[in-house]
Design a protein around this motif. Structure first.
Motif, PDB file in Angstrom:
ATOM      1  N   GLY A   1      27.912  51.516  24.571  1.00  0.00           N
ATOM      2  CA  GLY A   1      27.347  50.596  23.592  1.00  0.00           C
ATOM      3  C   GLY A   1      27.641  49.135  23.839  1.00  0.00           C
ATOM      4  O   GLY A   1      27.132  48.266  23.119  1.00  0.00           O
ATOM      5  N   GLY A   2      28.471  48.853  24.834  1.00  0.00           N
ATOM      6  CA  GLY A   2      28.754  47.458  25.130  1.00  0.00           C
ATOM      7  C   GLY A   2      27.544  46.768  25.757  1.00  0.00           C
ATOM      8  O   GLY A   2      26.548  47.407  26.090  1.00  0.00           O
ATOM      9  N   GLY A   3      27.656  45.451  25.888  1.00  0.00           N
ATOM     10  CA  GLY A   3      26.568  44.696  26.501  1.00  0.00           C
ATOM     11  C   GLY A   3      26.681  43.227  26.206  1.00  0.00           C
ATOM     12  O   GLY A   3      27.726  42.736  25.779  1.00  0.00           O
ATOM     13  N   LEU A   4      25.578  42.530  26.441  1.00  0.00           N
ATOM     14  CA  LEU A   4      25.491  41.088  26.223  1.00  0.00           C
ATOM     15  C   LEU A   4      24.736  40.823  24.922  1.00  0.00           C
ATOM     16  O   LEU A   4      23.651  41.372  24.709  1.00  0.00           O
ATOM     17  CB  LEU A   4      24.769  40.426  27.397  1.00  0.00           C
ATOM     18  CG  LEU A   4      24.498  38.931  27.285  1.00  0.00           C
ATOM     19  CD1 LEU A   4      25.803  38.149  27.240  1.00  0.00           C
ATOM     20  CD2 LEU A   4      23.624  38.475  28.450  1.00  0.00           C
ATOM     21  N   VAL A   5      25.320  39.993  24.073  1.00  0.00           N
ATOM     22  CA  VAL A   5      24.695  39.678  22.793  1.00  0.00           C
ATOM     23  C   VAL A   5      24.941  38.209  22.481  1.00  0.00           C
ATOM     24  O   VAL A   5      25.949  37.628  22.910  1.00  0.00           O
ATOM     25  CB  VAL A   5      25.275  40.586  21.680  1.00  0.00           C
ATOM     26  CG1 VAL A   5      26.760  40.353  21.482  1.00  0.00           C
ATOM     27  CG2 VAL A   5      24.515  40.424  20.375  1.00  0.00           C
ATOM     28  N   GLN A   6      24.027  37.603  21.751  1.00  0.00           N
ATOM     29  CA  GLN A   6      24.189  36.209  21.353  1.00  0.00           C
ATOM     30  C   GLN A   6      25.159  36.108  20.182  1.00  0.00           C
ATOM     31  O   GLN A   6      25.310  37.050  19.391  1.00  0.00           O
ATOM     32  CB  GLN A   6      22.841  35.610  20.973  1.00  0.00           C
ATOM     33  CG  GLN A   6      21.917  35.374  22.144  1.00  0.00           C
ATOM     34  CD  GLN A   6      20.664  34.607  21.752  1.00  0.00           C
ATOM     35  OE1 GLN A   6      20.231  34.652  20.604  1.00  0.00           O
ATOM     36  NE2 GLN A   6      20.075  33.905  22.705  1.00  0.00           N
ATOM     37  N   ALA A   7      25.774  34.950  20.075  1.00  0.00           N
ATOM     38  CA  ALA A   7      26.679  34.704  18.953  1.00  0.00           C
ATOM     39  C   ALA A   7      25.930  34.913  17.639  1.00  0.00           C
ATOM     40  O   ALA A   7      24.769  34.506  17.489  1.00  0.00           O
ATOM     41  CB  ALA A   7      27.234  33.293  19.029  1.00  0.00           C
TER      42      ALA A   7
END
Length: 127
Positions: A8-14
Motif C-alpha cells: 500500500g505504500g507509494g508516492l502521494v502529495q502533501a
C-alpha cells in the motif's frame, strides 16, 4: 514461522491519504498485538501506532495522532494503517510488527517488545 508482508505504500502529495496493509501468515493474527513503525535513512526506527490483539485498545505517537488510524481484521489476518493529511515528515519506510500477547487488551510501543517484522513499504510524500 510468522511472516508479515506490507503493501500500500507509494508516492502521494502533501495532504493526501494512503492505506497500508499488513498480511500475516503462519499463525492466527488474533493472538498478536500489532504495531506500525517507520524509519528514515540515518534515523532510528520509531513507533507509529499499536493495536491490542482484541482490537479494543490503540495507541499512537503524538506526531500522527488524529491523522492515522490503526485497525485489524483478525478473520482476514490483516492489519491496516489509514494515513490522512500526510506531510513531508511522514516520508519513511513503514514496517508492520507482531508481538505475542496472551491478553486481548495490551498494547506495545517499544521495538524490543515485537518478535516478528515485515520487510517494509516505502511511503513518500511530496510537498
Amino acid at each position: 514461522q510468522v511472516q508479515l508482508v506490507e503493501s500500500g505504500g507509494g508516492l502521494v502529495q502533501a495532504g493526501g491519504s494512503l492505506r497500508l496493509s499488513c498480511a500475516v501468515s503462519g499463525d492466527r493474527l488474533s493472538t498478536y498485538c500489532m504495531g506500525w513503525f517507520r524509519q528514515t535513512p540515518g534515523q532510528e526506527r520509531e513507533f507509529v501506532a499499536t493495536i491490542s490483539s482484541g482490537g479494543g485498545n490503540t495507541y499512537y505517537a503524538s506526531t500522527v495522532k488524529g491523522r492515522f488510524t490503526i485497525s485489524r481484521d483478525n478473520a482476514a489476518n490483516t492489519v491496516f494503517l489509514q494515513m490522512n493529511s500526510l506531510n513531508a515528515e511522514d516520508t519513511a519506510v513503514y514496517y508492520c510488527a507482531a508481538a505475542p500477547k496472551l491478553d486481548p487488551f495490551s498494547t506495545v510501543v517499544s521495538i524490543p517488545g515485537y518478535s516478528f517484522w515485515g520487510q517494509g513499504t516505502q511511503v513518500t510524500v511530496s510537498s
